[in-house]
Every structure is written in C-alpha cells, then in structure tokens.
Design a protein around this motif. Structure first.
Motif, PDB file in Angstrom:
ATOM      1  N   THR A 143      -8.133   4.046  -1.668  1.00 39.62           N
ATOM      2  CA  THR A 143      -8.885   5.182  -1.156  1.00 39.62           C
ATOM      3  C   THR A 143      -8.407   6.409  -1.920  1.00 39.62           C
ATOM      4  OG1 THR A 143      -9.089   4.252   1.062  1.00 39.62           O
ATOM      5  CG2 THR A 143      -9.332   6.642   0.869  1.00 39.62           C
ATOM      6  N   HIS A 144      -9.328   7.160  -2.464  1.00 41.01           N
ATOM      7  CA  HIS A 144      -8.957   8.385  -3.192  1.00 41.01           C
ATOM      8  C   HIS A 144      -8.559   9.449  -2.168  1.00 41.01           C
ATOM      9  CE1 HIS A 144      -8.736  10.895  -6.666  1.00 41.01           C
ATOM     10  NE2 HIS A 144      -9.484  11.817  -6.067  1.00 41.01           N
ATOM     11  N   VAL A 145      -7.348   9.989  -2.306  1.00 42.32           N
ATOM     12  CA  VAL A 145      -6.847  10.955  -1.324  1.00 42.32           C
ATOM     13  C   VAL A 145      -6.546  12.334  -1.910  1.00 42.32           C
ATOM     14  CG1 VAL A 145      -5.949   9.212   0.277  1.00 42.32           C
ATOM     15  CG2 VAL A 145      -4.470  10.087  -1.545  1.00 42.32           C
ATOM     16  N   ARG A 146      -6.445  12.449  -3.261  1.00 39.03           N
ATOM     17  CA  ARG A 146      -6.158  13.741  -3.898  1.00 39.03           C
ATOM     18  C   ARG A 146      -6.879  13.819  -5.227  1.00 39.03           C
ATOM     19  NH1 ARG A 146       0.122  13.912  -4.641  1.00 39.03           N
ATOM     20  NH2 ARG A 146      -0.768  12.696  -6.282  1.00 39.03           N
ATOM     21  N   ASP A 147      -7.547  14.932  -5.456  1.00 35.96           N
ATOM     22  CA  ASP A 147      -8.161  15.171  -6.763  1.00 35.96           C
ATOM     23  C   ASP A 147      -7.112  15.789  -7.685  1.00 35.96           C
ATOM     24  OD1 ASP A 147     -10.728  14.268  -6.142  1.00 35.96           O
ATOM     25  OD2 ASP A 147     -11.297  16.202  -5.286  1.00 35.96           O
ATOM     26  N   LEU A 148      -6.933  15.201  -8.861  1.00 35.12           N
ATOM     27  CA  LEU A 148      -5.969  15.683  -9.843  1.00 35.12           C
ATOM     28  C   LEU A 148      -6.635  15.761 -11.209  1.00 35.12           C
ATOM     29  CD1 LEU A 148      -2.992  13.362  -8.797  1.00 35.12           C
ATOM     30  CD2 LEU A 148      -3.201  15.803  -8.311  1.00 35.12           C
ATOM     31  N   SER A 149      -6.204  16.709 -12.008  1.00 36.49           N
ATOM     32  CA  SER A 149      -6.700  16.807 -13.378  1.00 36.49           C
ATOM     33  C   SER A 149      -6.003  15.737 -14.223  1.00 36.49           C
ATOM     34  CB  SER A 149      -6.403  18.196 -13.945  1.00 36.49           C
ATOM     35  OG  SER A 149      -4.997  18.332 -14.141  1.00 36.49           O
ATOM     36  N   PRO A 150      -6.572  15.405 -15.380  1.00 33.75           N
ATOM     37  CA  PRO A 150      -5.886  14.456 -16.269  1.00 33.75           C
ATOM     38  C   PRO A 150      -4.461  14.911 -16.617  1.00 33.75           C
ATOM     39  CG  PRO A 150      -8.153  14.718 -16.985  1.00 33.75           C
ATOM     40  CD  PRO A 150      -7.912  15.731 -15.897  1.00 33.75           C
ATOM     41  N   GLU A 151      -4.268  16.211 -16.776  1.00 32.97           N
ATOM     42  CA  GLU A 151      -2.936  16.738 -17.093  1.00 32.97           C
ATOM     43  C   GLU A 151      -1.975  16.524 -15.920  1.00 32.97           C
ATOM     44  OE1 GLU A 151      -5.829  18.615 -17.423  1.00 32.97           O
ATOM     45  OE2 GLU A 151      -5.969  18.207 -19.585  1.00 32.97           O
ATOM     46  N   GLN A 152      -2.440  16.745 -14.711  1.00 32.67           N
ATOM     47  CA  GLN A 152      -1.603  16.523 -13.527  1.00 32.67           C
ATOM     48  C   GLN A 152      -1.243  15.039 -13.391  1.00 32.67           C
ATOM     49  OE1 GLN A 152      -4.435  18.397 -10.832  1.00 32.67           O
ATOM     50  NE2 GLN A 152      -2.823  19.838 -10.176  1.00 32.67           N
ATOM     51  N   ILE A 153      -2.180  14.163 -13.684  1.00 34.53           N
ATOM     52  CA  ILE A 153      -1.913  12.722 -13.614  1.00 34.53           C
ATOM     53  C   ILE A 153      -0.875  12.332 -14.660  1.00 34.53           C
ATOM     54  CG2 ILE A 153      -2.913  10.411 -13.927  1.00 34.53           C
ATOM     55  CD1 ILE A 153      -5.514  11.570 -12.702  1.00 34.53           C
ATOM     56  N   ARG A 154      -1.026  12.852 -15.890  1.00 36.59           N
ATOM     57  CA  ARG A 154      -0.035  12.551 -16.947  1.00 36.59           C
ATOM     58  C   ARG A 154       1.365  13.005 -16.533  1.00 36.59           C
ATOM     59  NH1 ARG A 154      -4.108  14.634 -20.024  1.00 36.59           N
ATOM     60  NH2 ARG A 154      -5.355  13.075 -21.051  1.00 36.59           N
ATOM     61  N   ALA A 155       1.458  14.217 -15.996  1.00 37.10           N
ATOM     62  CA  ALA A 155       2.766  14.747 -15.570  1.00 37.10           C
ATOM     63  C   ALA A 155       3.334  13.923 -14.425  1.00 37.10           C
ATOM     64  CB  ALA A 155       2.625  16.220 -15.164  1.00 37.10           C
ATOM     65  N   ALA A 156       2.500  13.554 -13.471  1.00 40.27           N
ATOM     66  CA  ALA A 156       2.954  12.748 -12.337  1.00 40.27           C
ATOM     67  C   ALA A 156       3.376  11.350 -12.804  1.00 40.27           C
ATOM     68  CB  ALA A 156       1.866  12.648 -11.279  1.00 40.27           C
ATOM     69  N   TRP A 166      -1.602   8.971  -9.178  1.00 39.93           N
ATOM     70  CA  TRP A 166      -2.922   9.328  -9.707  1.00 39.93           C
ATOM     71  C   TRP A 166      -3.888   9.808  -8.639  1.00 39.93           C
ATOM     72  CZ3 TRP A 166      -1.033   4.258  -9.982  1.00 39.93           C
ATOM     73  CH2 TRP A 166      -1.641   3.337  -9.137  1.00 39.93           C
ATOM     74  N   GLY A 167      -3.419   9.844  -7.361  1.00 39.86           N
ATOM     75  CA  GLY A 167      -4.242  10.425  -6.308  1.00 39.86           C
ATOM     76  C   GLY A 167      -4.896   9.440  -5.367  1.00 39.86           C
ATOM     77  N   ASP A 168      -4.561   8.157  -5.484  1.00 37.38           N
ATOM     78  CA  ASP A 168      -5.132   7.148  -4.590  1.00 37.38           C
ATOM     79  C   ASP A 168      -4.066   6.593  -3.660  1.00 37.38           C
ATOM     80  OD1 ASP A 168      -7.551   7.372  -5.892  1.00 37.38           O
ATOM     81  OD2 ASP A 168      -7.528   5.370  -6.765  1.00 37.38           O
ATOM     82  N   ARG A 169      -4.482   6.192  -2.493  1.00 36.02           N
ATOM     83  CA  ARG A 169      -3.676   5.310  -1.644  1.00 36.02           C
ATOM     84  C   ARG A 169      -4.071   3.924  -2.110  1.00 36.02           C
ATOM     85  NH1 ARG A 169       0.061   5.037   1.795  1.00 36.02           N
ATOM     86  NH2 ARG A 169       0.023   3.702   3.633  1.00 36.02           N
ATOM     87  N   TYR A 170      -3.106   3.118  -2.558  1.00 38.62           N
ATOM     88  CA  TYR A 170      -3.410   1.936  -3.362  1.00 38.62           C
ATOM     89  C   TYR A 170      -2.420   0.819  -3.079  1.00 38.62           C
ATOM     90  CZ  TYR A 170      -3.893  -0.710  -7.790  1.00 38.62           C
ATOM     91  OH  TYR A 170      -4.080  -1.675  -8.740  1.00 38.62           O
ATOM     92  N   LEU A 219       0.841  -1.189   0.000  1.00 38.03           N
ATOM     93  CA  LEU A 219       0.000   0.000   0.000  1.00 38.03           C
ATOM     94  C   LEU A 219       0.879   1.243   0.000  1.00 38.03           C
ATOM     95  CD1 LEU A 219      -3.086   0.483   0.202  1.00 38.03           C
ATOM     96  CD2 LEU A 219      -2.790   0.674   2.657  1.00 38.03           C
ATOM     97  N   ALA A 220       0.565   2.206  -0.886  1.00 37.26           N
ATOM     98  CA  ALA A 220       1.352   3.448  -0.978  1.00 37.26           C
ATOM     99  C   ALA A 220       0.487   4.538  -1.603  1.00 37.26           C
ATOM    100  CB  ALA A 220       2.604   3.221  -1.819  1.00 37.26           C
ATOM    101  N   ASP A 221       0.920   5.783  -1.422  1.00 40.49           N
ATOM    102  CA  ASP A 221       0.260   6.903  -2.096  1.00 40.49           C
ATOM    103  C   ASP A 221       0.746   6.917  -3.544  1.00 40.49           C
ATOM    104  OD1 ASP A 221      -1.041   7.615   0.226  1.00 40.49           O
ATOM    105  OD2 ASP A 221       0.472   9.081   0.804  1.00 40.49           O
ATOM    106  N   MET A 222      -0.192   6.904  -4.484  1.00 42.55           N
ATOM    107  CA  MET A 222       0.132   6.774  -5.901  1.00 42.55           C
ATOM    108  C   MET A 222      -0.022   8.102  -6.638  1.00 42.55           C
ATOM    109  SD  MET A 222       1.133   3.773  -6.335  1.00 42.55           S
ATOM    110  CE  MET A 222       1.091   2.160  -5.603  1.00 42.55           C
TER     111      MET A 222
END
Length: 153
Positions: free
Chosen positions: A134-147, A115-119, A110-113
């Motif tokens: 568990t969803h822990v952070r809301d991110l835009s599609p662009e933020q997810i791509r960059a991350a 894409w914004g989930d603890r997974y 389990l780790a913070d991922m």
C-alpha cells in the motif's frame, strides 16, 4: 461485419500466467487470500485445467495446471521461481493477514519501506511469490535515492 477488439475489455497490456500444481486449488486459495473472482476455467478431459482466468482487483491472472509433457512446470517442480507477482492494495495489513490465514508463508514481514510503501512478501502454497503493498508516502526520486542510501548503510 463488427471489428473485434484487439485488447478485450478488462484486459491490460500485461497479464501474469501462472503454472500451478493443482490450479483448481490455486484458484480457491487466491479467492480466500486475495479476493480473486473466477472468470473462466477450461478443463481437459482428464480434469486438469488447460486455462483458467481469475480477477484480483482490476487485473486478470491466468492459470494452468502443470503439464510436464508440454513443458509447463510450476515453481514446486522447478524448486523455486525468480518471479514475484506484485499486488498493490488499499490495505496491505488486511490483505497480508488474509493471505496468512489462507495458508501463505511470510518471506518478508510487512513493514514501512524507504520508497514510501507499506510492503511485505509471501509465498503461496503453490510456490509463487507475492509482494503486497500500500502506498503510504509520496516521495521524489531524489528522496527515494537518499532514503535507499541511508537504509543500506
């Protein structure tokens, strides 16, 4: 004459249907690991389950015993499964720990991922893979791509 509901109350459009070696034991494990509540079981004359239904959260899960003569083989007979069942929960840490205490094996800690989930992922004693998040952070599609790009460097 009353019209029958095409999709009964409590059903969603998609319901996983798992083949398990010892589906009755799987029902017990899913109760201990994920809080599953048994809704129905239909045993054959030999005691094998030809259908069972449990509820986990707001979703249903169908189960059946392995029946090789009918082509129903679980992951243990097949030496693995390409399928992961995703479980979205309020507290991934608590559910992950509960699954471990019940007998699951960690396949991804389990780790913070990015894409914004603890997974994390576990394998149950019947060979099925489960992701727990568990969803822990809301991110835009662009933020997810960059991350994702940064995580894969």
């Amino acid at each position: 004459m009353n019209k029958v509901q095409a999709i009964p109350d409590g059903m969603h459009s998609l319901t996983p249907h798992l083949v398990c070696r010892d589906a009755a034991a799987a029902i017990d494990f899913y109760g201990r690991a994920f809080g599953a509540v048994e809704r129905f079981r239909l045993p054959a004359p030999d005691g094998k389950l030809i259908h069972a239904c449990v509820q986990i959260g707001d979703s249903l899960l169908f189960l059946v015993d392995e029946m090789p003569a009918m082509g129903a083989l679980g992951p243990q007979a097949l030496k693995g499964s390409p399928v992961t069942i995703h479980l979205q929960v309020e507290d991934a840490d608590a559910v992950f720990a509960r699954a471990m205490r019940a007998g699951a094996t960690v396949t991804m800690p389990l780790a913070d991922m990015f894409w914004g989930d603890r997974y994390g992922q576990v394998r149950d004693p019947f060979g099925h893979s489960w992701s727990i998040a568990t969803h822990v952070r809301d991110l835009s599609p662009e933020q997810i791509r960059a991350a994702a790009a940064a995580a894969m460097r």
